[in-house]
Design a protein around this motif. Structure first.
Motif, PDB file in Angstrom:
ATOM      1  N   ASP A  56       0.759  -1.375  -0.111  1.00  0.00           N
ATOM      2  CA  ASP A  56      -0.056  -0.304   0.097  1.00  0.00           C
ATOM      3  C   ASP A  56       1.258   0.976   0.086  1.00  0.00           C
ATOM      4  O   ASP A  56       0.338   1.977  -0.536  1.00  0.00           O
ATOM      5  N   ILE A  57       1.490   0.722   1.149  1.00  0.00           N
ATOM      6  CA  ILE A  57       3.112   2.072   0.859  1.00  0.00           C
ATOM      7  C   ILE A  57       3.577   2.308  -0.416  1.00  0.00           C
ATOM      8  O   ILE A  57       3.343   3.664  -1.122  1.00  0.00           O
TER       9      ILE A  57
ATOM     10  N   ASP B 267       5.105  15.207   0.553  1.00  0.00           N
ATOM     11  CA  ASP B 267       5.168  14.123   0.942  1.00  0.00           C
ATOM     12  C   ASP B 267       6.789  12.810   1.202  1.00  0.00           C
ATOM     13  O   ASP B 267       6.467  12.843   2.249  1.00  0.00           O
TER      14      ASP B 267
ATOM     15  N   SER C  85       8.042  14.127   4.819  1.00  0.00           N
ATOM     16  CA  SER C  85       7.417  13.064   5.391  1.00  0.00           C
ATOM     17  C   SER C  85       7.725  11.907   5.906  1.00  0.00           C
ATOM     18  O   SER C  85       7.938  11.356   6.258  1.00  0.00           O
TER      19      SER C  85
ATOM     20  N   GLU D 158       9.303  10.046   8.304  1.00  0.00           N
ATOM     21  CA  GLU D 158       8.231   9.016   9.448  1.00  0.00           C
ATOM     22  C   GLU D 158       9.769   8.617   9.713  1.00  0.00           C
ATOM     23  O   GLU D 158       9.483   7.025  10.215  1.00  0.00           O
TER      24      GLU D 158
ATOM     25  N   TYR E  85       2.413  12.271  19.006  1.00  0.00           N
ATOM     26  CA  TYR E  85       2.411  11.586  17.665  1.00  0.00           C
ATOM     27  C   TYR E  85       0.592  10.508  18.343  1.00  0.00           C
ATOM     28  O   TYR E  85       0.950   9.813  18.764  1.00  0.00           O
TER      29      TYR E  85
ATOM     30  N   ASN F  28      -1.893   7.926  16.900  1.00  0.00           N
ATOM     31  CA  ASN F  28      -1.227   6.670  16.789  1.00  0.00           C
ATOM     32  C   ASN F  28       0.111   6.340  16.567  1.00  0.00           C
ATOM     33  O   ASN F  28       0.738   6.252  15.284  1.00  0.00           O
TER      34      ASN F  28
ATOM     35  N   ILE G  98       1.722   3.346  14.329  1.00  0.00           N
ATOM     36  CA  ILE G  98       1.629   3.531  13.445  1.00  0.00           C
ATOM     37  C   ILE G  98       2.326   3.895  12.421  1.00  0.00           C
ATOM     38  O   ILE G  98       2.765   5.046  12.739  1.00  0.00           O
TER      39      ILE G  98
ATOM     40  N   ASP H 179       2.945   6.087   9.134  1.00  0.00           N
ATOM     41  CA  ASP H 179       2.296   6.852   8.861  1.00  0.00           C
ATOM     42  C   ASP H 179       2.714   7.658   7.692  1.00  0.00           C
ATOM     43  O   ASP H 179       3.500   8.990   8.231  1.00  0.00           O
TER      44      ASP H 179
ATOM     45  N   ARG I 148       2.471  11.106   7.770  1.00  0.00           N
ATOM     46  CA  ARG I 148       1.837  11.705   8.607  1.00  0.00           C
ATOM     47  C   ARG I 148       2.583  13.485   8.748  1.00  0.00           C
ATOM     48  O   ARG I 148       1.449  13.854   9.471  1.00  0.00           O
TER      49      ARG I 148
ATOM     50  N   ASN J 119       0.255  15.971   5.957  1.00  0.00           N
ATOM     51  CA  ASN J 119      -0.671  15.876   6.436  1.00  0.00           C
ATOM     52  C   ASN J 119      -1.353  16.834   7.028  1.00  0.00           C
ATOM     53  O   ASN J 119      -1.119  16.326   8.697  1.00  0.00           O
TER      54      ASN J 119
ATOM     55  N   GLN K  30      -3.271  16.709  10.766  1.00  0.00           N
ATOM     56  CA  GLN K  30      -2.306  15.970  11.793  1.00  0.00           C
ATOM     57  C   GLN K  30      -1.342  17.232  12.725  1.00  0.00           C
ATOM     58  O   GLN K  30      -1.019  18.358  12.153  1.00  0.00           O
TER      59      GLN K  30
END
Ligand code: HEM
Length: 532
Positions: free
Chosen positions: A338-339, A380, A383, A387, A435, A437, A440, A442, A445, A448, A451
């Motif tokens: 997915d990532i 992105d 981030s 992350e 943070y 979640n 997880i 993300d 993160r 976004n 957040q």
């Protein structure tokens, strides 16, 4: 007979190591007022020290959970290690004067610079403001070179055959790419052809220089670790037997001396009017160096040391690097389908996978170059890297310091001279009060806005008491802005240019050693050219 001699030698060495360890332990300063994780008795504390090698993450988490916002201690083999938690103590540590709580002394204890890289690198660190200001300021001008070198070095080291899958060792490949890319900015193309008037023929110095710079870090660390196991008076002897600093410097000088001499000649001749003056680290160093530091030998040592920071430093000593981070990032990216798809869509086509479906092949390849550059600076990509550092931190601790004088924090925590102090960064990075979640991964993160994005510290290279992979403020890593651009460009290039996967689709487990956490250095990944 031989067996008896060898058993005797083992017993002798064990007794020697134990007696040195016990004598160092007995001299440990008293820090009874700071709560311990694990037993703290004369012998039992050794058990805790050994346990820390294998369970650092768990022990740091235990200390953080029980003493959040305070200090706690964990025994080391030779000293007490004090860990801080909470923004208040982190800020106080950052503000503590260098002559009380010293970063330089701690790094000296770790790298033994007197023997390994030269005393003056630590005690006259004139290269640090150069990395922080000149290198950072010149990043836009350097970007085309960075991109060019990344493309060329991936091409050279992957050696892909058409659209076939090719398996390569992830870590070693990334070492080569980072080494070449960093050195393109540090010393320019193989031979500075604009100034090599005496020898117009271009001879590539790159393979040997790359070999030297990438191997140098490892050998420095090996010597430093070995010296650590001997009493101080034996250090010069151990160093003489093991160190290859003089050889490395000679080997480096073979490449750099002619360049330095040519540049010096041009500087003497044209002064500030030298129009073709190379815009790279070597030139900036030559501009700032004073006295003995101007010699080819000192400049070579300085260049080798900057490479040491930039390419890869040591897992054993909790210093992380671009190479380890990028290897980790690749493993993360290509494990989670997915990532990977989400990120690929963002890099190639903007923000949504529906765009991916509808874009024609022709327009895709047309947009590729532009998108690549755009994605390097996108929030992105930033981030994603940030992350990775937060979630899978390459070390579990940060802001490594040593008390050179007794120091008392505002909450009464007393740190006697001689103790090491660090911040337990891993539990901070996984704290759900900081943070949402927190456990997880993300990737978006920080980009976004709903957040953490609205906070001023959402960029990868910014520092904050809640985000410490580069340290915090004053003595934070000066190369973090460079590394952010270098790694984002590498990431965008890989995603745009290749398909990547593991042989069996499974990410190999990370390897931890004390507070150091790194991806499996032996992991292999498969690359093939992306079909457009
Ligand atoms: C992902 C990549 C990197 C990470 C995670 C990283 C992390 C760090 C950390 C944690 C420190 C210690 C900060 C402190 O004591 O508070 C540090 C120091 C340092 N880093 Fe980096 N670094 C990276 C890349 C680089 C690069 C590319 C360069 C060079 C261009 C570099 C040069 C240095 C230097 C010279 C220091 C010593 C600073 C001083 O003594 O004040 N680093 N780095």
């Amino acid at each position: 007979m031989l067996e008896v001699i060898s058993a005797f030698s083992y017993a002798f060495v064990t007794a020697l190591v134990l007696s040195i360890a016990i004598s160092k332990f007995m001299r440990r300063p008293n820090v009874d007022s700071i709560p311990s994780v694990g037993p703290g008795g004369l012998l039992t504390s050794y058990w805790a020290a050994v346990k820390f090698i294998f369970y650092a993450r768990e022990m740091l988490q235990e200390g953080y959970t029980k003493h959040k916002g305070m200090a706690f201690k964990i025994p080391g083999l030779f000293c007490w290690n004090i860990f801080l938690s909470g923004p208040k103590l982190v800020e106080e540590l950052r503000r503590a004067p260098e002559d009380h709580i010293s970063a330089r002394e701690r790094i000296s204890d770790i790298l033994k610079p007197r023997y390994t890289i030269g005393h003056t690198i630590i005690h006259n660190p004139y290269h640090i403001p150069i990395i922080l200001t000149q290198l950072t300021r010149n990043l836009p001008a350097q970007f085309p070179d960075i991109l060019d070198e990344i493309q060329a070095s991936f091409d050279d080291h992957l050696q892909l055959n058409g659209y076939e899958w090719t398996s390569v060792p992830a870590f070693e490949t990334i070492v080569q790419v980072v080494c070449r890319t960093s050195n393109r900015v540090f010393v320019g193309l193989p031979l500075c052809n604009c100034i090599n008037l005496s020898s117009p023929k271009l001879i590539s110095i790159r393979p040997d220089w790359n070999d030297l710079t990438s191997g140098f870090a490892l050998s420095v660390v090996k010597v430093a670790i070995t010296i650590d196991f001997f009493p101080n008076f034996m250090a010069p002897l151990v160093n003489r037997l093991l160190s290859n600093l003089p050889k490395s410097v000679q080997r480096g000088m073979k490449h750099l001396r002619p360049i330095i001499e040519e540049r010096q000649k041009c500087l003497d001749e044209y002064g500030s009017g030298w129009e073709d003056k190379p815009n790279d680290m070597l030139s900036w160093l030559m501009d700032e160096a004073q006295g003995e530091e101007r010699s080819a030998e000192s400049l070579t040592k300085r260049m080798l040391s900057i490479n040491l920071g930039a390419i890869h430093v040591c897992r054993r000593y909790h210093l992380s690097s671009s190479v380890i981070l990028f290897t980790d990032l690749l493993l993360l990216l290509f494990t989670g389908d997915d990532i990977y798809w989400f990120y690929t869509c963002i890099v190639l086509f903007g923000c949504s996978s529906s765009v991916h479906q509808s874009t024609t092949r022709r327009s895709r390849s047309h947009c590729r170059g532009r998108r690549l550059v755009k994605s390097c600076i996108s929030e992105d990509a930033d981030s994603f890297l940030k992350e990775t550092l937060r979630f899978d931190g390459l070390t579990f601790i940060s802001m490594l310091r040593k008390a050179v004088k007794d120091f008392t924090f505002s909450d009464g925590t007393f740190v006697p001279a001689g103790c090491t102090v660090s911040v337990a960064s891993m539990p901070i990075h996984r704290d759900s009060d900081i943070y949402k979640n927190a456990d997880i991964f993300d990737p978006f993160r920080f980009s976004n806005e709903e957040q953490e994005g609205e906070q001023a510290w959402h960029q990868m290279a910014s520092t904050h008491p809640g985000y410490l992979p580069f340290g915090h403020r004053r003595s934070a890593c000066p190369g973090r802005f460079f590394t952010a651009i270098e790694l984002k460009t590498m990431l965008a290039h890989v995603v745009v240019t290749y398909d990547v996967k593991f042989r069996d689709g499974q990410r190999p487990a990370n390897v931890t050693f004390g507070p150091a956490n790194s991806p499996d250095m032996k992991a292999k990944i498969l690359f093939r050219k992306r079909v457009v």
